[in-house]
Scaffold this active site. Structure first.
Site, PDB file in Angstrom:
ATOM      1  N   ALA A 155       3.248   3.959  38.879  1.00  0.00           N
ATOM      2  CA  ALA A 155       3.810   3.883  40.236  1.00  0.00           C
ATOM      3  C   ALA A 155       3.055   4.828  41.180  1.00  0.00           C
ATOM      4  CB  ALA A 155       5.308   4.185  40.203  1.00  0.00           C
ATOM      5  N   CYS A 156       3.779   5.575  42.006  1.00  0.00           N
ATOM      6  CA  CYS A 156       3.125   6.422  43.004  1.00  0.00           C
ATOM      7  C   CYS A 156       2.467   7.655  42.404  1.00  0.00           C
ATOM      8  CB  CYS A 156       4.136   6.842  44.076  1.00  0.00           C
ATOM      9  SG  CYS A 156       4.647   5.482  45.137  1.00  0.00           S
ATOM     10  N   SER A 157       2.649   7.891  41.116  1.00  0.00           N
ATOM     11  CA  SER A 157       1.969   8.995  40.441  1.00  0.00           C
ATOM     12  C   SER A 157       0.744   8.529  39.674  1.00  0.00           C
ATOM     13  CB  SER A 157       2.942   9.712  39.492  1.00  0.00           C
ATOM     14  OG  SER A 157       3.871  10.485  40.208  1.00  0.00           O
ATOM     15  N   SER A 333      -0.019   5.711  45.242  1.00  0.00           N
ATOM     16  CA  SER A 333      -0.634   6.799  44.482  1.00  0.00           C
ATOM     17  C   SER A 333      -1.754   7.501  45.233  1.00  0.00           C
ATOM     18  CB  SER A 333      -1.176   6.261  43.155  1.00  0.00           C
ATOM     19  OG  SER A 333      -2.337   5.487  43.337  1.00  0.00           O
TER      20      SER A 333
END
Length: 370
Positions: A155-157, A333
């Protein structure tokens, strides 16, 4: 054990830019059309009328003022409400590979490196356009890189977790120089008919070169990482290959990005502040030892809350956590890396934190030193 560096970062930015005013005009025209087309059902009470949005609401809720997008005309068409791109032949470079290559070339130039200097490629993004062959292998082939390559998603990481994987491979001498690429076409998973989310995302590609011994003029040494994941349903994207065999006809809304924003704010902000504080404590550092916090670019209010939790209200200084939301919006990310790339004024010996957080919940903090 050998040192590992962020040798450089690079960006690819789309040519199309959409302001809040443009986006709000499109959304409100869509709302008027929807309400008119469904006025009988609305009057009967079987469905609710949609509400207009405003530029003031968007900027107060998020800090976002504009975003770059892969395609603008159809995204702003009230009858379409999503970007439209042409399909590509399997023998042509895919869209994610193309923008990834562009970001990679920027990073290579900044580090004074050539593709032959790269040992591995990791493509790490919130969404990957296909299961296989890997976009990373496609990029590897396009650039003429030997070694290995693979895709991953957190995901965003995704960017920071990808850098962490590269760091581990270099520490264990599997490779010396690794290219981590984050192609984020986030407009493809966004619901432009949702008042609470239509303004959130923008498109971009970022690249990071992670290297052992480095002669890069812009390098920073990676000191350490701290990571955490906590399961949550409050950020979801349901679209996947299993949809094809499920006994269900999904709606457009069900297969696009969805979040409970208030719950995410309440859950994630304390988790991130706690993880960064623990990370600093483990390194015998305090927040005063950190020159910059390059945080995930999802919401300005979240970042200010997190920074205040770490440094305290009396020492809060928004400049310590540079913001690129006003220009780029949420690029998943890539956000923390854009902030690092654009606002990196560290001098030798200065330290900074790159931190991502997003769906999962997934959090990763990277401590670096110039």
């Amino acid at each position: 054990m050998r040192e590992v560096h962020i040798a450089s970062t690079g960006l690819w930015i789309p040519e199309h830019k959409v302001s809040n005013d443009e986006l709000i005009q499109s959304f409100n025209e869509y709302v008027d059309k929807y309400n008119e087309d469904n006025k009988d059902s609305i009057n009967e009470g079987s469905i609710k009328a949609l509400e207009h949005s405003s530029t003031e609401f968007v900027e107060k809720a998020s800090g976002i003022k504009s975003r770059y997008v892969i395609e603008k005309k159809h995204l702003l068409d009230p009858n379409f409400m999503k970007p439209l791109i042409e399909p590509r032949d399997k023998n042509d470079l895919s869209i994610l590979a193309e923008i990834g290559v562009n970001a990679a070339k920027d990073a290579l130039d900044r580090a004074n490196l050539q593709p032959k200097d790269i040992d591995a490629v990791i493509v790490s993004a919130a969404n990957i356009s296909r299961a296989y062959p890997a976009i990373a292998i496609e990029i590897q082939n396009e650039l003429g890189i030997k070694g290995y390559a693979y895709d991953m998603m957190v995901a965003c990481s995704s960017a920071t977790f990808g850098i962490s994987n590269a760091y581990s491979d270099i520490k264990t001498e599997k490779a010396d120089t690794i290219l981590v690429i984050n192609p984020e076409i986030t407009t493809a998973h966004n619901n432009y008919t949702d008042r609470e989310a239509h303004f959130i995302f923008g498109d971009v590609a970022a690249a990071t070169i992670v290297q052992g011994e480095s002669n890069s003029p812009v390098k920073s040494r990676i000191i350490s990482f701290k990571q955490s994941t906590v399961f949550s349903n409050n950020i979801r994207n349901e679209k996947g290959f299993i949809n094809f065999i499920e006994n269900k006809d999904y709606t457009r809304d069900e297969l696009l990005f969805k979040q409970n924003g208030k719950k995410v704010f309440k859950d994630v902000c304390p988790l991130v502040a706690e993880l960064i504080s623990e990370h600093l404590s483990e390194e015998d550092l305090s927040h005063r030892d950190i020159k910059k916090f390059w945080l995930h670019q999802a919401n300005l209010n979240m970042n200010n809350f997190i920074l205040k939790r770490i440094v305290g209200d009396d020492e809060f200084n928004a400049d310590k956590a540079p913001c690129v939301l006003d220009e780029f919006a949420n690029t998943s990310s890539a956000g923390s890396l854009i902030a690092y790339h654009r606002h990196n004024d560290l001098k030798p010996g200065d330290k900074g934190i790159i931190c991502s957080f997003g769906g999962g919940y997934s959090i990763c903090s990277i401590l670096v030193e110039k």
